[in-house]
Design a protein around this motif. Structure first.
Motif, PDB file in Angstrom:
ATOM      1  N   SER A  20     -12.941   6.818 141.906  1.00 54.53           N
ATOM      2  CA  SER A  20     -14.198   7.054 141.191  1.00 54.53           C
ATOM      3  C   SER A  20     -14.374   8.550 140.989  1.00 54.53           C
ATOM      4  CB  SER A  20     -15.390   6.483 141.955  1.00 54.53           C
ATOM      5  OG  SER A  20     -15.524   7.122 143.224  1.00 54.53           O
ATOM      6  N   ASP A  21     -15.124   8.906 139.931  1.00 54.21           N
ATOM      7  CA  ASP A  21     -15.278  10.308 139.560  1.00 54.21           C
ATOM      8  C   ASP A  21     -16.649  10.466 138.912  1.00 54.21           C
ATOM      9  OD1 ASP A  21     -15.058  12.920 138.627  1.00 54.21           O
ATOM     10  OD2 ASP A  21     -13.049  12.656 137.806  1.00 54.21           O
ATOM     11  N   ALA A  74     -11.217  10.781 136.900  1.00 58.08           N
ATOM     12  CA  ALA A  74     -10.293   9.960 137.680  1.00 58.08           C
ATOM     13  C   ALA A  74     -10.999   8.668 138.038  1.00 58.08           C
ATOM     14  CB  ALA A  74      -9.840  10.722 138.925  1.00 58.08           C
ATOM     15  N   GLN A  75     -11.097   7.782 137.065  1.00 56.04           N
ATOM     16  CA  GLN A  75     -11.790   6.519 137.246  1.00 56.04           C
ATOM     17  C   GLN A  75     -10.840   5.379 136.932  1.00 56.04           C
ATOM     18  OE1 GLN A  75     -15.489   6.580 135.033  1.00 56.04           O
ATOM     19  NE2 GLN A  75     -15.619   8.784 135.264  1.00 56.04           N
ATOM     20  N   GLY A  76     -10.666   4.492 137.862  1.00 52.68           N
ATOM     21  CA  GLY A  76      -9.751   3.375 137.686  1.00 52.68           C
ATOM     22  C   GLY A  76      -9.109   3.028 139.003  1.00 52.68           C
ATOM     23  N   SER A  77      -8.048   2.254 138.947  1.00 55.42           N
ATOM     24  CA  SER A  77      -7.392   1.801 140.163  1.00 55.42           C
ATOM     25  C   SER A  77      -5.911   2.107 140.126  1.00 55.42           C
ATOM     26  CB  SER A  77      -7.608   0.293 140.361  1.00 55.42           C
ATOM     27  OG  SER A  77      -7.086  -0.428 139.264  1.00 55.42           O
ATOM     28  N   VAL A  86     -14.396  13.417 143.146  1.00 53.12           N
ATOM     29  CA  VAL A  86     -13.532  12.241 143.182  1.00 53.12           C
ATOM     30  C   VAL A  86     -13.545  11.629 144.581  1.00 53.12           C
ATOM     31  CG1 VAL A  86     -11.159  11.428 142.860  1.00 53.12           C
ATOM     32  CG2 VAL A  86     -12.061  13.235 141.400  1.00 53.12           C
ATOM     33  N   ALA A  87     -13.573  10.293 144.614  1.00 51.92           N
ATOM     34  CA  ALA A  87     -13.490   9.562 145.873  1.00 51.92           C
ATOM     35  C   ALA A  87     -12.571   8.361 145.665  1.00 51.92           C
ATOM     36  CB  ALA A  87     -14.867   9.115 146.343  1.00 51.92           C
ATOM     37  N   ALA A  88     -12.097   7.778 146.772  1.00 54.99           N
ATOM     38  CA  ALA A  88     -11.202   6.622 146.709  1.00 54.99           C
ATOM     39  C   ALA A  88     -11.658   5.574 147.707  1.00 54.99           C
ATOM     40  CB  ALA A  88      -9.762   7.036 147.003  1.00 54.99           C
ATOM     41  N   SER A  89     -11.592   4.320 147.294  1.00 54.69           N
ATOM     42  CA  SER A  89     -11.921   3.207 148.198  1.00 54.69           C
ATOM     43  C   SER A  89     -10.763   2.224 148.211  1.00 54.69           C
ATOM     44  CB  SER A  89     -13.209   2.505 147.752  1.00 54.69           C
ATOM     45  OG  SER A  89     -13.091   2.014 146.424  1.00 54.69           O
ATOM     46  N   TYR A  90     -10.419   1.756 149.395  1.00 53.20           N
ATOM     47  CA  TYR A  90      -9.283   0.861 149.589  1.00 53.20           C
ATOM     48  C   TYR A  90      -9.786  -0.551 149.809  1.00 53.20           C
ATOM     49  CZ  TYR A  90      -5.280  -1.256 152.022  1.00 53.20           C
ATOM     50  OH  TYR A  90      -4.265  -2.081 152.419  1.00 53.20           O
ATOM     51  N   TRP A  91      -9.147  -1.511 149.125  1.00 55.98           N
ATOM     52  CA  TRP A  91      -9.612  -2.891 149.189  1.00 55.98           C
ATOM     53  C   TRP A  91      -9.226  -3.592 150.478  1.00 55.98           C
ATOM     54  CZ3 TRP A  91      -8.637  -5.481 143.731  1.00 55.98           C
ATOM     55  CH2 TRP A  91      -9.266  -4.707 142.753  1.00 55.98           C
ATOM     56  N   GLY A  92      -8.209  -3.068 151.165  1.00 49.19           N
ATOM     57  CA  GLY A  92      -7.727  -3.715 152.376  1.00 49.19           C
ATOM     58  C   GLY A  92      -6.625  -4.714 152.090  1.00 49.19           C
ATOM     59  N   ASP A  93      -5.892  -5.121 153.139  1.00 46.03           N
ATOM     60  CA  ASP A  93      -4.852  -6.153 153.037  1.00 46.03           C
ATOM     61  C   ASP A  93      -4.767  -6.870 154.377  1.00 46.03           C
ATOM     62  OD1 ASP A  93      -3.564  -4.361 154.714  1.00 46.03           O
ATOM     63  OD2 ASP A  93      -1.851  -4.009 153.378  1.00 46.03           O
ATOM     64  N   ASP A  94      -3.678  -7.582 154.615  1.00 40.94           N
ATOM     65  CA  ASP A  94      -3.558  -8.322 155.874  1.00 40.94           C
ATOM     66  C   ASP A  94      -3.376  -7.405 157.071  1.00 40.94           C
ATOM     67  OD1 ASP A  94      -3.812 -10.773 154.634  1.00 40.94           O
ATOM     68  OD2 ASP A  94      -1.652 -11.057 154.380  1.00 40.94           O
ATOM     69  N   SER A  95      -3.024  -6.133 156.813  1.00 43.19           N
ATOM     70  CA  SER A  95      -2.804  -5.197 157.915  1.00 43.19           C
ATOM     71  C   SER A  95      -4.015  -4.324 158.201  1.00 43.19           C
ATOM     72  CB  SER A  95      -1.607  -4.294 157.604  1.00 43.19           C
ATOM     73  OG  SER A  95      -0.436  -5.042 157.438  1.00 43.19           O
ATOM     74  N   TYR A  96      -4.793  -4.027 157.146  1.00 39.11           N
ATOM     75  CA  TYR A  96      -5.887  -3.059 157.284  1.00 39.11           C
ATOM     76  C   TYR A  96      -7.172  -3.595 156.668  1.00 39.11           C
ATOM     77  CZ  TYR A  96      -2.121   0.320 158.139  1.00 39.11           C
ATOM     78  OH  TYR A  96      -1.036   0.991 158.646  1.00 39.11           O
ATOM     79  N   SER A  97      -8.295  -3.235 157.301  1.00 38.73           N
ATOM     80  CA  SER A  97      -9.599  -3.564 156.725  1.00 38.73           C
ATOM     81  C   SER A  97      -9.943  -2.548 155.643  1.00 38.73           C
ATOM     82  CB  SER A  97     -10.668  -3.542 157.825  1.00 38.73           C
ATOM     83  OG  SER A  97     -10.718  -2.247 158.422  1.00 38.73           O
ATOM     84  N   PRO A  98     -10.886  -2.865 154.752  1.00 33.31           N
ATOM     85  CA  PRO A  98     -11.263  -1.919 153.688  1.00 33.31           C
ATOM     86  C   PRO A  98     -11.852  -0.631 154.259  1.00 33.31           C
ATOM     87  CG  PRO A  98     -12.035  -4.131 153.177  1.00 33.31           C
ATOM     88  CD  PRO A  98     -11.577  -4.165 154.602  1.00 33.31           C
TER      89      PRO A  98
END
Length: 972
Positions: free
Chosen positions: A607-608, A615-618, A641-653
């Motif tokens: 996000s921006d 810098a907007q998008g994924s 600018v900031a970044a957010s992670y959706w998470g997966d089976d190994s890590y939480s968001p």
């Protein structure tokens, strides 16, 4: 000339594939075609699967089972010859194999090719993995080569057989055959092919076709476009010498322009065989055991380092009359299909991957489903000793033209190069193969069957927790490495960079490892085998790994003065400066750790605060655990600018902290040019060019250019710029052009200025063109002939009164110079300044044509008349001002009635009477117009306005404008 476009049927005929495909069949099986085997294809280019299917249909093969696995960001959707060729050629030999493209784009920190390689290894789906790319081994440095060899060692431990093209620059593996015509850097090899864990594939040609085409190729094609009659004797693929014999006798081949080339099959010694004074290798990979065994039995060079290639197949690009048939750009369809032809070791490498798929299918039938080949050179080199009939020897060499005085350049102007001699050589390796013999004899190289077991310290734990691993391979004499792998890819999930390899010692390998990805899945240990022991895989063990908390490390970086990436937080950069926005999800417990574990998968959203070009998008997390914003430039303005992670089976968001920086507008440099330096008829093309002050992949300037004649102050036109490239340098630029009719120019010197407006990312700029001379007939040949227009006396006052027309008359003199004689046509036009003017005044000359017979002037009366409106008073007055200006203009006139006659035009404007005021006749004029005669609102009379009266003199014989002037009238 005749050409052989090598089709799948031709390959089968030349290399004896039909026998290989149909011998030793199992019950219920009809052919060896690669069924049950997966061939992975590495690419960082676009993939066009319809081309592959068109190829299959044209050559009567079954439809391809083909798919694409993307790692990180997409490299784009354009058709890439490299990737298309690989799938078509590999599938031509193993049409039953599944084809999987591994595709990735380049990032700031990793090449797309390497990302695709890592993703393929992590997926662990491919039995055979092909790479048709190259990189100079000497240029990679210790870190680069370490990354490559670690990847291929991991692949071998997992049992993946890797084929890599040896290169297309002969023995000059560090030169680019597409850009240079003579080698500059001495010996070199392909870093991706030179490790001890790859099969390096070189190239051959069918040199006999030049003089004996009909001996080996039929005049007609079969139904599947096969025309080869059998095996065709091979030479080393080498376009560089005029005749490919011994390297010491090479003479350069030259095209019609006299250009040489360095196009040839790659080969040589790893790191060129560098030694210290004691004879120990100081560069390159030590010679693998399977090549050491050949030093005495087959004459392989005792150079102590890895040599390549290992094998070869056809790779030529047509110089002797043969090249690979391919389908690209949606051809190969319709009633009259067209095909393309290509060459290179980029074709021979995937072809050999197809051969290995046939072998893997047979091995799997004997050793059990899931069996893999691993590093196939163990068998290839031993087969060359026990079954030499498997290999075809080639003639010729792979030496290429070199620049005098460069490393390893010989007195004959060729790099030292290598002859194709003996059972092994640095031009073709072991040679090309008889596919039938290779498949049928593969299992004759006896290797002891092995068994691998796996013991884990726990089956249920949290991600990041170290777990003890014990692996045993029986018998304990087995050497090499073992790997930990998962079945996540078969479950449709990406395991991330979580594979592990461990060295064997006495048949044992142990470790405490924290890299198991999250989720519930099976884990197994894989042994790839060695020269004496076959491969094996342990029984699977199911584990469940719970996710843990994560954090996102966000880095916004750009190059400093030394070119080193540095943080842009709080900094100001210029638009177009290369920058990288990267997010890396890691364990929350590893904050502050310099090299944390980076095995996250999934998606990061950027996000921006900047609305435009922010810098907007994924971005997708790639095989190195990094997600990169796909653009490397951002728009002018303040960015947070900031970044957010959706998470997966190994890590939480999780989300990152924000990074703020500023992008300022980039400067531009304007230039303006004209199509000619002087003009007397037609239109003048004026072009403005805007060059950005930065070199960048960012879009070039947008916006408009306004063109002005600085002499008169008149705006000649405005045009929006279009993006382009400088034809000389290839640099990005923007440009706009207008066409200016000559009668819109000032007679005389015109100083045209281009003013660029700027846009959201670029600053405005301005430039002036060299003066353009606008003139009348005859400028430029120096004959001295001239014409002039001037008022002989002032115009009388306009008539007034109810219903009376407003009329003004004046005498215009046409004055010759330089001996001009002939008829001159006079014309005029009137134009208003308002779009809605009606009953525009009319004008005319009496007489309309005057004749110059000697040096005396000729006169005509110019009359301008307005239309009265009811009882209103109609009056006109001329409104002109400025100083007297004499304009001496030079211009050539094409199509003249007299071969050498040109006019030297002198346009002079004399002062009128006090009633008319001062007159300048060299002002700008508009395009020719005719008075409006629509009759609209005729009762209202001429619309009150300021009108321009333009009067002209035209050479009656040539139709060329010879002089022009204008003045204004005001209708009240």
């Amino acid at each position: 000339d005749s050409y052989l476009f090598v089709s799948p049927g031709d390959v089968a005929t030349i290399y004896n594939a039909p026998t290989a495909l149909n011998q030793h069949l199992q019950p219920g099986q009809t052919t060896y075609d690669g069924t049950g085997i997966t061939i992975g294809i590495v690419t960082n280019g676009g993939v066009n699967i319809p081309d592959v299917q068109n190829y299959r249909a044209l050559f009567k093969l079954p439809p391809a089972d083909v798919s694409v696995v993307m790692d990180g960001n997409s490299p784009g959707s354009g058709n890439d010859t490299e990737s298309t060729l690989d799938a078509e050629v590999a599938g031509a030999i193993a049409p039953g194999a599944k084809l999987v493209y591994y595709q990735a784009a380049d990032t700031t920190f990793q090449s797309g090719v390497m990302l695709a390689v890592l993703r393929a290894i992590d997926d662990n789906t491919a039995n055979i993995l092909n790479v048709s790319y190259g990189a100079c081994e000497l240029s990679q440095g210790a870190a680069g080569n370490a990354e490559i060899v670690n990847a291929w060692e991991q692949a071998a431990a997992q049992g993946i057989a890797v084929t890599v093209s040896s290169g297309d620059a002969g023995s000059a593996g560090c030169d680019n055959p597409d850009t240079v015509s003579a080698a500059l850097h001495g010996f070199g090899v392909n870093a991706l092919a030179s490790t001890p864990y790859t099969v390096s594939v070189g190239g051959t040609d069918f040199g006999v076709l030049r003089n004996s085409f009909s001996t080996y190729v039929s005049k007609t094609n079969s139904g599947d476009y096969t025309s080869a009659l059998g095996y065709i004797p091979e030479t080393v693929w080498n376009d560089s010498p005029a005749n490919n014999g011994s390297a010491v006798t090479n003479q350069p081949s030259q095209d019609v322009a006299g250009n040489t080339n360095i196009v040839a099959s790659g080969g040589g010694a790893s790191s060129a065989g560098a030694y210290d004074n004691a004879g120990n290798a100081t560069g390159g990979y030590p010679k693998p055991l399977w090549q050491q065994e050949f030093e005495t039995s087959a004459g392989i060079a005792a150079d102590k380092v890895r040599d390549l290639p290992d094998v070869s197949l056809f790779a030529a690009n047509g110089i002797y009359g043969a090249l690979w048939a391919t389908c690209e750009n949606n051809d190969c369809t319709g009633p009259n299909p067209t095909i393309s032809g290509v060459g290179g070791t980029s074709a021979s490498a995937p072809a050999f991957a197809g051969v290995l798929a046939l072998i893997n299918q047979k091995v799997g039938q004997k050793a059990g489903a899931g069996a893999r080949l691993g590093q196939s050179n163990w068998v290839l080199y031993r087969l060359a000793q026990s079954h030499p009939e498997v290999f075809h020897r080639a003639s010729g060499n792979n030496a290429v033209v070199c620049a005098a005085g460069t490393p390893n350049c010989g007195t004959n102007g060729f790099l030292g190069g290598y002859d194709s001699l003996g059972a092994y050589n640095l031009a073709t390796g072991l040679g090309s193969v008889d596919i039938a013999s290779l498949v049928n004899n593969w299992t004759s190289i006896g290797r002891t069957q092995t068994a691998t077991s796996l013991t884990l310290g726990s089956a249920t734990f949290q991600h990041g927790q170290p777990i003890s691993i014990e692996i045993a391979v029986n018998p304990s004499a087995a050497t090499g490495s073992v790997a930990i792998a998962t079945d996540l890819s078969t479950r449709g999930r990406f395991s991330g960079p979580s594979q592990l390899k461990l060295p064997l010692g006495n048949g044992q390998a142990t470790a405490n490892w924290r890299g198991f990805p999250g989720g519930t899945y099976n884990v197994y240990a894989s042994y790839g085998g060695d020269g004496s022991h076959g491969s094996s895989v342990s029984a699977p063990q199911q584990i469940t790994v719970a996710p843990e908390a994560s954090m996102v490390r966000l880095a916004v970086t750009g190059p400093d003065a030394m070119g080193k990436l540095t943080s842009l937080a709080g900094q100001t950069i210029t638009y177009g400066t290369y920058l990288s926005v990267d997010a890396q999800p890691i364990e929350a417990s590893q904050v502050g750790v310099q090299n944390p574990q980076t095995d996250a998968t999934g998606t990061v959203t950027f996000s921006d605060t900047a609305a435009a070009q922010g810098a907007q998008g994924s971005g997708m997390v790639d095989a190195t655990g990094n997600a990169e914003f796909p653009l490397h430039y951002l728009g002018a303005g303040i960015h947070t600018v900031a970044a957010s992670y959706w998470g997966d089976d190994s890590y939480s968001p999780s989300a990152s902290a924000a990074v703020t920086f500023t992008v300022q507008k980039a400067v531009t440099t304007a230039s303006v040019s004209t199509s000619v330096s002087s003009i007397d008829s037609g239109t003048l093309l004026v072009t403005g060019t805007i060059r950005p002050g930065i070199t960048s992949p960012a879009p070039p300037p947008n916006g408009q250019i306004t063109f002005t004649d600085a002499t008169s102050g008149k705006v000649l036109g405005t045009a929006g710029v279009s993006a382009g490239r400088d034809p000389a340098t290839g640099a990005y630029l923007s440009a706009a052009s207008i066409e200016v009719p000559v009668d819109q120019l000032t007679l005389g010197s015109n100083n045209i200025v281009a003013t660029y407006s700027g846009d959201a990312n670029f600053l405005a700029s301005i430039a002036a063109a060299p003066a353009v001379v606008a003139c009348t007939a005859g400028c430029g040949n120096g004959t001295g002939q001239t014409l002039g227009l001037s008022f002989s006396q002032g115009a009388p006052a306009a008539a007034t009164g109810n219903g009376a027309a407003g009329t003004s008359t004046m005498i215009v003199s046409v004055t010759p110079g330089g001996g001009f004689t002939g008829a001159v046509k006079l014309s005029c036009s009137v134009s208003g300044s308002k779009s809605g003017d009606v009953n525009i005044p009319t004008c005319g000359f009496t007489p309309a044509t005057v004749t110059i017979t000697n040096s005396q002037s000729a006169q005509a009366t110019l009359t301008v008349t307005s239309t009265p409106g009811g009882t209103a008073t109609a009056s006109m007055r001329t409104a002109v001002g400025g100083a007297v200006l004499a304009c001496a203009l030079l211009f050539g006139l094409p199509g003249r009635r007299r071969a050498l006659a040109v006019f030297r035009v002198l346009l002079c404007c004399a002062a009128l009477s006090a009633m008319l005021g001062g007159v300048t006749g060299c002002g700008g004029v508009s395009a020719n117009q005719t008075p409006a005669t629509t009759g609209k609102n005729a009762s209202a009379g001429t619309t009150p306005d300021r009108y321009t009266v333009t009067f002209r003199a035209v050479d009656a014989a040539t139709g060329t404008l010879t002089a022009q002037d204008s003045f204004t009238i005001v209708v009240n």
